[in-house]
Write a protein that holds these residues in place. Structure first.
Motif, PDB file in Angstrom:
ATOM      1  N   PRO A   7       2.738 -41.650  76.096  1.00 41.86           N
ATOM      2  CA  PRO A   7       3.668 -41.158  77.091  1.00 41.86           C
ATOM      3  C   PRO A   7       4.762 -42.172  77.427  1.00 41.86           C
ATOM      4  CG  PRO A   7       1.391 -40.778  77.769  1.00 41.86           C
ATOM      5  CD  PRO A   7       1.351 -41.603  76.519  1.00 41.86           C
ATOM      6  N   ALA A   8       4.403 -43.500  77.379  1.00 41.26           N
ATOM      7  CA  ALA A   8       5.370 -44.520  77.780  1.00 41.26           C
ATOM      8  C   ALA A   8       6.565 -44.557  76.829  1.00 41.26           C
ATOM      9  CB  ALA A   8       4.701 -45.876  77.815  1.00 41.26           C
ATOM     10  N   ASN A   9       6.305 -44.366  75.546  1.00 40.15           N
ATOM     11  CA  ASN A   9       7.429 -44.383  74.605  1.00 40.15           C
ATOM     12  C   ASN A   9       7.495 -43.023  73.905  1.00 40.15           C
ATOM     13  OD1 ASN A   9       5.071 -44.795  73.272  1.00 40.15           O
ATOM     14  ND2 ASN A   9       5.889 -46.269  71.798  1.00 40.15           N
ATOM     15  N   ASP A  10       7.386 -42.008  74.715  1.00 39.73           N
ATOM     16  CA  ASP A  10       7.343 -40.645  74.195  1.00 39.73           C
ATOM     17  C   ASP A  10       8.644 -40.314  73.471  1.00 39.73           C
ATOM     18  OD1 ASP A  10       6.272 -38.300  73.634  1.00 39.73           O
ATOM     19  OD2 ASP A  10       6.327 -37.469  75.666  1.00 39.73           O
ATOM     20  N   ARG A  11       8.474 -39.930  72.253  1.00 43.02           N
ATOM     21  CA  ARG A  11       9.643 -39.514  71.496  1.00 43.02           C
ATOM     22  C   ARG A  11       9.158 -38.442  70.555  1.00 43.02           C
ATOM     23  NH1 ARG A  11      12.737 -42.884  66.818  1.00 43.02           N
ATOM     24  NH2 ARG A  11      13.705 -41.055  65.926  1.00 43.02           N
ATOM     25  N   ARG A  12       9.868 -37.386  70.480  1.00 37.50           N
ATOM     26  CA  ARG A  12       9.396 -36.305  69.642  1.00 37.50           C
ATOM     27  C   ARG A  12       9.789 -36.532  68.191  1.00 37.50           C
ATOM     28  NH1 ARG A  12       6.848 -31.742  70.658  1.00 37.50           N
ATOM     29  NH2 ARG A  12       7.367 -30.052  69.239  1.00 37.50           N
ATOM     30  N   TYR A  13       8.832 -36.395  67.344  1.00 35.80           N
ATOM     31  CA  TYR A  13       9.081 -36.516  65.908  1.00 35.80           C
ATOM     32  C   TYR A  13       8.950 -35.137  65.269  1.00 35.80           C
ATOM     33  CZ  TYR A  13       8.449 -41.564  66.459  1.00 35.80           C
ATOM     34  OH  TYR A  13       8.573 -42.872  66.840  1.00 35.80           O
ATOM     35  N   ASP A  14       9.544 -34.991  64.099  1.00 41.34           N
ATOM     36  CA  ASP A  14       9.322 -33.757  63.348  1.00 41.34           C
ATOM     37  C   ASP A  14       7.946 -33.800  62.690  1.00 41.34           C
ATOM     38  OD1 ASP A  14      11.947 -32.592  63.807  1.00 41.34           O
ATOM     39  OD2 ASP A  14      12.675 -34.293  62.622  1.00 41.34           O
ATOM     40  N   TYR A  15       7.559 -34.998  62.243  1.00 38.12           N
ATOM     41  CA  TYR A  15       6.273 -35.139  61.546  1.00 38.12           C
ATOM     42  C   TYR A  15       5.507 -36.344  62.052  1.00 38.12           C
ATOM     43  CZ  TYR A  15       8.186 -31.951  58.080  1.00 38.12           C
ATOM     44  OH  TYR A  15       8.724 -30.864  57.455  1.00 38.12           O
ATOM     45  N   LEU A  16       4.219 -36.140  62.212  1.00 35.90           N
ATOM     46  CA  LEU A  16       3.292 -37.264  62.374  1.00 35.90           C
ATOM     47  C   LEU A  16       2.513 -37.328  61.069  1.00 35.90           C
ATOM     48  CD1 LEU A  16       1.549 -39.390  63.830  1.00 35.90           C
ATOM     49  CD2 LEU A  16       0.176 -37.510  64.749  1.00 35.90           C
ATOM     50  N   ILE A  17       2.641 -38.441  60.366  1.00 37.42           N
ATOM     51  CA  ILE A  17       1.927 -38.578  59.090  1.00 37.42           C
ATOM     52  C   ILE A  17       0.801 -39.594  59.278  1.00 37.42           C
ATOM     53  CG2 ILE A  17       2.108 -39.114  56.627  1.00 37.42           C
ATOM     54  CD1 ILE A  17       4.941 -38.166  56.623  1.00 37.42           C
ATOM     55  N   VAL A  18      -0.399 -39.176  58.935  1.00 35.50           N
ATOM     56  CA  VAL A  18      -1.574 -40.030  59.110  1.00 35.50           C
ATOM     57  C   VAL A  18      -1.950 -40.643  57.761  1.00 35.50           C
ATOM     58  CG1 VAL A  18      -3.982 -40.131  59.868  1.00 35.50           C
ATOM     59  CG2 VAL A  18      -2.380 -38.523  60.966  1.00 35.50           C
ATOM     60  N   GLY A  19      -1.788 -41.967  57.651  1.00 39.29           N
ATOM     61  CA  GLY A  19      -2.135 -42.665  56.410  1.00 39.29           C
ATOM     62  C   GLY A  19      -0.881 -43.111  55.674  1.00 39.29           C
ATOM     63  N   ALA A  20      -0.750 -44.430  55.484  1.00 42.73           N
ATOM     64  CA  ALA A  20       0.455 -44.990  54.844  1.00 42.73           C
ATOM     65  C   ALA A  20       0.190 -45.403  53.408  1.00 42.73           C
ATOM     66  CB  ALA A  20       0.979 -46.164  55.666  1.00 42.73           C
ATOM     67  N   GLY A  21      -0.718 -44.679  52.727  1.00 41.40           N
ATOM     68  CA  GLY A  21      -0.912 -44.892  51.291  1.00 41.40           C
ATOM     69  C   GLY A  21       0.152 -44.122  50.514  1.00 41.40           C
ATOM     70  N   PHE A  22      -0.119 -43.868  49.241  1.00 38.52           N
ATOM     71  CA  PHE A  22       0.877 -43.162  48.426  1.00 38.52           C
ATOM     72  C   PHE A  22       1.204 -41.776  48.991  1.00 38.52           C
ATOM     73  CE2 PHE A  22       0.137 -46.273  45.036  1.00 38.52           C
ATOM     74  CZ  PHE A  22       1.424 -46.413  44.549  1.00 38.52           C
ATOM     75  N   ALA A  23       0.162 -41.020  49.359  1.00 40.86           N
ATOM     76  CA  ALA A  23       0.401 -39.643  49.809  1.00 40.86           C
ATOM     77  C   ALA A  23       1.302 -39.638  51.042  1.00 40.86           C
ATOM     78  CB  ALA A  23      -0.934 -38.956  50.101  1.00 40.86           C
ATOM     79  N   GLY A  24       0.922 -40.406  52.052  1.00 43.67           N
ATOM     80  CA  GLY A  24       1.675 -40.417  53.309  1.00 43.67           C
ATOM     81  C   GLY A  24       3.061 -41.035  53.151  1.00 43.67           C
ATOM     82  N   SER A  25       3.155 -42.096  52.378  1.00 43.30           N
ATOM     83  CA  SER A  25       4.441 -42.804  52.266  1.00 43.30           C
ATOM     84  C   SER A  25       5.456 -41.988  51.455  1.00 43.30           C
ATOM     85  CB  SER A  25       4.236 -44.180  51.636  1.00 43.30           C
ATOM     86  OG  SER A  25       3.384 -44.942  52.459  1.00 43.30           O
ATOM     87  N   VAL A  26       4.992 -41.345  50.392  1.00 41.36           N
ATOM     88  CA  VAL A  26       5.923 -40.532  49.592  1.00 41.36           C
ATOM     89  C   VAL A  26       6.468 -39.392  50.463  1.00 41.36           C
ATOM     90  CG1 VAL A  26       6.058 -38.869  47.666  1.00 41.36           C
ATOM     91  CG2 VAL A  26       4.918 -41.080  47.348  1.00 41.36           C
ATOM     92  N   LEU A  27       5.579 -38.759  51.218  1.00 32.68           N
ATOM     93  CA  LEU A  27       6.052 -37.641  52.055  1.00 32.68           C
ATOM     94  C   LEU A  27       6.980 -38.137  53.171  1.00 32.68           C
ATOM     95  CD1 LEU A  27       2.983 -35.379  51.796  1.00 32.68           C
ATOM     96  CD2 LEU A  27       5.357 -34.620  51.502  1.00 32.68           C
ATOM     97  N   ALA A  28       6.658 -39.276  53.762  1.00 29.21           N
ATOM     98  CA  ALA A  28       7.544 -39.832  54.798  1.00 29.21           C
ATOM     99  C   ALA A  28       8.937 -40.060  54.204  1.00 29.21           C
ATOM    100  CB  ALA A  28       6.969 -41.146  55.337  1.00 29.21           C
ATOM    101  N   GLU A  29       8.956 -40.677  53.038  1.00 29.72           N
ATOM    102  CA  GLU A  29      10.241 -40.990  52.394  1.00 29.72           C
ATOM    103  C   GLU A  29      11.022 -39.722  52.067  1.00 29.72           C
ATOM    104  OE1 GLU A  29      13.226 -41.323  49.612  1.00 29.72           O
ATOM    105  OE2 GLU A  29      11.324 -40.406  49.009  1.00 29.72           O
ATOM    106  N   ARG A  30      10.346 -38.742  51.460  1.00 30.60           N
ATOM    107  CA  ARG A  30      11.035 -37.499  51.071  1.00 30.60           C
ATOM    108  C   ARG A  30      11.580 -36.751  52.293  1.00 30.60           C
ATOM    109  NH1 ARG A  30      13.341 -36.976  46.554  1.00 30.60           N
ATOM    110  NH2 ARG A  30      13.664 -39.069  47.325  1.00 30.60           N
ATOM    111  N   LEU A  31      10.733 -36.621  53.312  1.00 29.07           N
ATOM    112  CA  LEU A  31      11.132 -35.827  54.477  1.00 29.07           C
ATOM    113  C   LEU A  31      12.274 -36.499  55.236  1.00 29.07           C
ATOM    114  CD1 LEU A  31       7.543 -34.723  55.457  1.00 29.07           C
ATOM    115  CD2 LEU A  31       9.424 -33.175  54.816  1.00 29.07           C
ATOM    116  N   ALA A  32      12.223 -37.821  55.344  1.00 26.06           N
ATOM    117  CA  ALA A  32      13.304 -38.526  56.052  1.00 26.06           C
ATOM    118  C   ALA A  32      14.593 -38.493  55.232  1.00 26.06           C
ATOM    119  CB  ALA A  32      12.891 -39.971  56.329  1.00 26.06           C
ATOM    120  N   SER A  33      14.482 -38.809  53.936  1.00 25.81           N
ATOM    121  CA  SER A  33      15.710 -38.955  53.144  1.00 25.81           C
ATOM    122  C   SER A  33      16.304 -37.606  52.726  1.00 25.81           C
ATOM    123  CB  SER A  33      15.453 -39.830  51.915  1.00 25.81           C
ATOM    124  OG  SER A  33      14.664 -39.133  50.977  1.00 25.81           O
ATOM    125  N   GLN A  34      15.470 -36.585  52.547  1.00 21.15           N
ATOM    126  CA  GLN A  34      15.989 -35.307  52.040  1.00 21.15           C
ATOM    127  C   GLN A  34      16.191 -34.253  53.122  1.00 21.15           C
ATOM    128  OE1 GLN A  34      16.855 -35.271  48.649  1.00 21.15           O
ATOM    129  NE2 GLN A  34      16.325 -37.406  49.063  1.00 21.15           N
TER     130      GLN A  34
END
Ligand code: FAD
Ligand code: UDP
Length: 393
Positions: A7-34
């Protein structure tokens, strides 16, 4: 990288991605950049990269915290995608097995046969004939035992596969799906490479650097040291959509019981010698040796140093989940979780642990890119604003 979202740094995101391995990082990159999506990427470990994480140790040797990761793929698409974030060091992986006090090539090839049985097989045809004379044809190949017995017969099966597999999985090969030992071919030539993929290389500056570049985007916030369990209740206040890459049974609070995953203990050691073994990985199929393999990183990285770092792998039932265990009863349990996942709105399950698949890195990148493509098509097709379109995923 540490303050948990709340709540203190509440900011709405389009996506919450759980896990910064290949699966999570590739999707983070694609969704942000594309898609211009705002992404919050969390991982409960203190770092990004998932199991592929590497770091220099105190001696300055780049080592892999979760065991040796060698990149190989036949997919140009995956190769081209990752090449945006790293240069490569050409590297073809070679493995030896310690069998009857000798180091011999695995996958079994002509050299293995000649060395082990004191033969002088000269051609592919001679090696094929020799193997055929030992092989015990299995009509309906179902298990990991069938695969090997059918190809090379019982003696080689016992020498190379049975002990290793029992240690690695805590199960006999006859109790495992055929896909496990099918990963290892049998060769009649003298090719001693572990993989035969068209692309084989290591990220020039390591995996972690590649992940850092992938995630270096103003729309991606990364928070490590944050467990999804801590924020699960507020997850849909944080973001419209969740992408979950952790163990699927954990997401559903083990509702149908625990899905078995195999774990490993890694014993990393730095030795006062320039080179410890002739190749990056030596396998120890002998059941009386407690570890399965020893890896030496300098072969992978080409690093120059008077010291060297090696890792012993001890398989274990307890600890972090590393391997889904491929066998019918586990797949049946996974299918129940999968059905639950399919009926859970607003969450997409991707990755090795979340889809319970014994996938290599490149297959996970391919799976994540395919997931993104489906999201992209849905968004285009609906012609709706981002948040609404993805909520329907
Ligand atoms: P992971 O890398 O496991 O990432 C998932 C992340 O999610 C983890 O960082 C975890 O901490 C995080 N997480 C889970 N639950 C939560 C939660 N509740 N909250 C927050 N974070 C969470 N592949 C190859 O191609 N070549 C190889 O040589 C190779 N060698 C391997 C050697 C070993 C010992 C192992 C275990 C695997 C190897 N692999 C190899 C496979 C490779 O590691 C995987 O294919 C790949 O890392 C899977 O990526 P992922 O994103 O699905 O999962
Ligand atoms: N395997 C074996 N002996 C070996 C190498 C592999 O029995 O020397 C079997 C074992 O069951 C192992 C599987 O083949 O788990 C797949 O091997 P791979 O090297 O692909 O395993 P990973 O790198 O995924 O641990």
């Amino acid at each position: 990288m540490s303050a948990p979202p709340g709540p203190a740094n509440d900011r709405r995101y389009d996506y919450l991605i759980v896990g910064a391995g290949f699966a999570g990082s590739v999707l983070a990159e694609r969704l942000a950049s594309q898609h211009g999506a705002r992404v919050l990427l969390i991982d409960r470990r203190p770092h990004i990269g998932g199991n592929a994480y590497d770091e220099p140790n105190e001696a300055g040797i780049l080592y892999h915290k979760y065991g040796p990761h060698i990149f190989h793929t036949n997919s140009d698409q995956v190769w081209d995608y990752l090449s945006q974030f790293t240069e490569w060091r050409p590297y073809e992986h070679r493995v030896r097995a310690m069998v009857r006090d000798q180091l011999v090539p695995i996958p079994i090839n002509r050299t293995t046969l000649n060395k082990l049985f004191d033969l002088a097989l000269q051609t592919d045809e001679q090696a094929a004939e020799y193997l055929a004379s030992r092989a015990e044809p299995v009509e309906d190949i179902k298990t990991s035992e069938d695969v090997v017995i059918n190809a090379v017969g019982r003696e080689l099966y016992e020498l190379f596969f049975q002990g290793y597999t029992r240690k690695q999985w805590g199960l006999d090969p006859s109790e495992l799906d055929k896909q496990v030992t099918s990963r290892i071919p049998t060769r009649t030539n003298t090719d001693d490479r572990y993989f035969s993929d068209t692309h084989q290389a290591m990220p020039l500056h390591g995996y972690t650097k590649m992940f850092e570049k992938m995630l270096d985007h103003p729309l991606i916030d990364v928070r490590t040291g944050v467990d999804f369990a801590e924020i699960k209740d507020q997850a849909h206040e944080i973001a419209d959509h969740i992408i979950y890459t952790g163990p699927i049974d954990e997401y559903f609070d083990f509702r149908f019981g625990k899905l078995p995953y195999r774990s490993l203990k890694f014993d990393h050691r730095t030795l006062n010698e320039e080179q410890h073994q002739p190749v990056a990985v030596v396998n120890y199929p002998d059941p009386s040796v407690p570890y399965t393999r020893i890896s030496e990183y300098k072969h992978l990285t080409g690093q120059d140093s008077p010291v060297t770092t090696i890792t012993y792998e001890y398989p274990s039932a307890e600890g972090d989940p590393y391997y889904p265990i491929p066998r019918a009863e586990n797949q049946a349990l996974y299918k129940r979780y999968e059905a639950l996942a399919d009926s859970t709105e607003g969450v997409t399950f991707v990755g090795r642990l979340a889809t319970y698949r014994y996938y290599n890195m490149d297959q996970i990148v391919g799976q994540a890119l395919a997931t993104f493509r489906r999201m992209d098509e849905r968004r285009k097709c609906l012609g709706e604003p981002l948040a609404t379109a993805v909520a329907a995923e």
